[in-house]
Design an enzyme around this catalytic site. Structure first.
Site, PDB file in Angstrom:
ATOM      1  N   GLY A  51      58.916  13.464  34.769  1.00 16.65           N
ATOM      2  CA  GLY A  51      58.936  14.707  35.553  1.00 16.65           C
ATOM      3  C   GLY A  51      58.763  14.482  37.038  1.00 16.65           C
ATOM      4  N   ALA A  81      66.946  11.435  40.231  1.00 18.27           N
ATOM      5  CA  ALA A  81      67.476  12.038  41.472  1.00 18.27           C
ATOM      6  C   ALA A  81      67.130  11.173  42.676  1.00 18.27           C
ATOM      7  CB  ALA A  81      66.904  13.444  41.641  1.00 18.27           C
ATOM      8  N   ASP A 136      65.734  19.346  41.178  1.00 16.82           N
ATOM      9  CA  ASP A 136      65.305  17.966  41.458  1.00 16.82           C
ATOM     10  C   ASP A 136      66.111  17.366  42.614  1.00 16.82           C
ATOM     11  OD1 ASP A 136      63.730  18.284  39.236  1.00 16.82           O
ATOM     12  OD2 ASP A 136      64.229  16.348  38.359  1.00 16.82           O
TER      13      ASP A 136
END
Ligand code: PMV
Length: 320
Positions: A112, A117, A159
């Site tokens: 998480g 990204a 993200d």
């Protein structure tokens, strides 16, 4: 020839170019953001992904932490590392360059914290520097989004946005993201349950719950959206106490969505018991990381409490 008084200089090896990107946490609104509600995310500068460009005979990505080397021209279409290189070249209308792109990352995977990204963004930034080109943050984010689709299926785009902008963002799917400033620096502890939790599984389970009971899930998403709106005001006015209770409320909703877990609950409770202003899971849930909003003077004590409660790693960050 060197005279004896002049020491021989070893050639310094330096990459042709470099790029970096931070990790990220979602402060408010995960999952509901997939269904059009607002969310707030912030970069985590303490953990970063890095890409370096070295001269080579062909275009190779060297993912050092993953112990993977791949030749971009031969890699499968859905390989995330090859895809970001190809998309960047297409966007800049350049052929594949003769570069070894060396990628390293201190961001834990599938936790998480936006590692995928960040790695893609670091590669784009290094390639831009290598080509001596520039792109707007929004364009970098759009390239990275294409790769996020491979990781997550139908991601909201939060993200890639926060990682590419490197600023706290107010994010609503399909709208221009709004980077914003915090009234006062806020101190967060990010604690890892150590449970690997792929985002697409939690997102898929929430989708099934929504398909089975849309009225209930829509009400939970609405409530999460309201919390995100109140949280933005609290962040902009610097009201950390209100912000902490909004985190607790958001966590209750995430539990009802079915994305919390005993490991997350244990860390969240430990942070609250040790005096955190509020605590919740961050990101997809089921595992991965939780976040706690803490007062500066309490950072050390609450970090110890999180470790004692089983956190495998605790990162302290300041969002401003
Ligand atoms: O990538 P993660 O684990 O931080 O989760 C992304 C947040 C979700 O809202 C669960 C999914 C999405 O696409 O926004």
């Amino acid at each position: 020839m060197n005279s004896p008084s002049q020491p021989v200089q070893a050639p310094t090896l330096r990459p042709l170019a470099r790029g970096e990107a931070p990790g990220k946490i979602i402060l408010f609104g995960e999952h509901a953001v997939v269904y059009g509600r607002p969310a707030i995310a912030a970069p985590v500068q303490q953990v970063r992904a890095r890409a370096e460009i070295w001269s080579a005979n062909s275009c190779i990505v060297d993912a050092v932490d993953l112990n993977r080397q791949l030749a971009v021209a031969q890699a499968p279409a859905e390989d995330p590392l090859a895809l970001i290189v190809r998309l960047t070249c297409e966007r800049l209308q350049r052929p594949l360059p003769p570069w070894r792109i060396r990628v390293t990352s201190a961001i834990p995977l599938a936790a998480g914290l936006g590692s995928g990204a960040a790695i893609s963004t670091a590669v784009v930034r290094a390639m831009l520097a290598g080509f001596n080109e520039q792109l707007e943050n929004a364009d970098v984010s759009a390239l990275v989004y294409e790769v996020e689709k491979i990781h997550h299926g139908a991601p909201s785009g939060i993200d890639n946005t926060v990682v590419a902008y490197e600023q706290p963002v107010w994010f609503v799917r399909g709208q221009q993201p709004q980077p914003f400033a915090m009234a006062h620096p806020l101190h967060w502890l990010i604690a890892d349950t150590g449970v690997v939790s792929p985002t697409r599984i939690a997102v898929g389970d929430v989708r099934r719950a929504w398909q089975q009971n849309p009225t209930r899930l829509e009400a939970l998403f609405d409530a999460a959206g309201d919390i995100a709106r109140q949280a933005r005001t609290a962040i902009e006015t610097g009201d950390a106490t209100v912000l902490g209770s909004l985190m607790d409320e958001n966590q209750r909703l995430l539990m009802e969505m079915g994305v919390s877990s005993p490991e997350l609950e244990r860390l969240i409770q430990a942070a609250r018991d040790a005096g955190a202003l509020g605590a919740k899971l961050s990101g997809a849930g089921r595992g991965g990381n939780m976040i706690a909003l803490v007062q500066k003077d309490d950072v050390g004590r609450i970090r110890q409490a999180l470790l004692a409660a089983g956190a495998v790693r605790v990162i302290a960050t300041v969002a401003s």
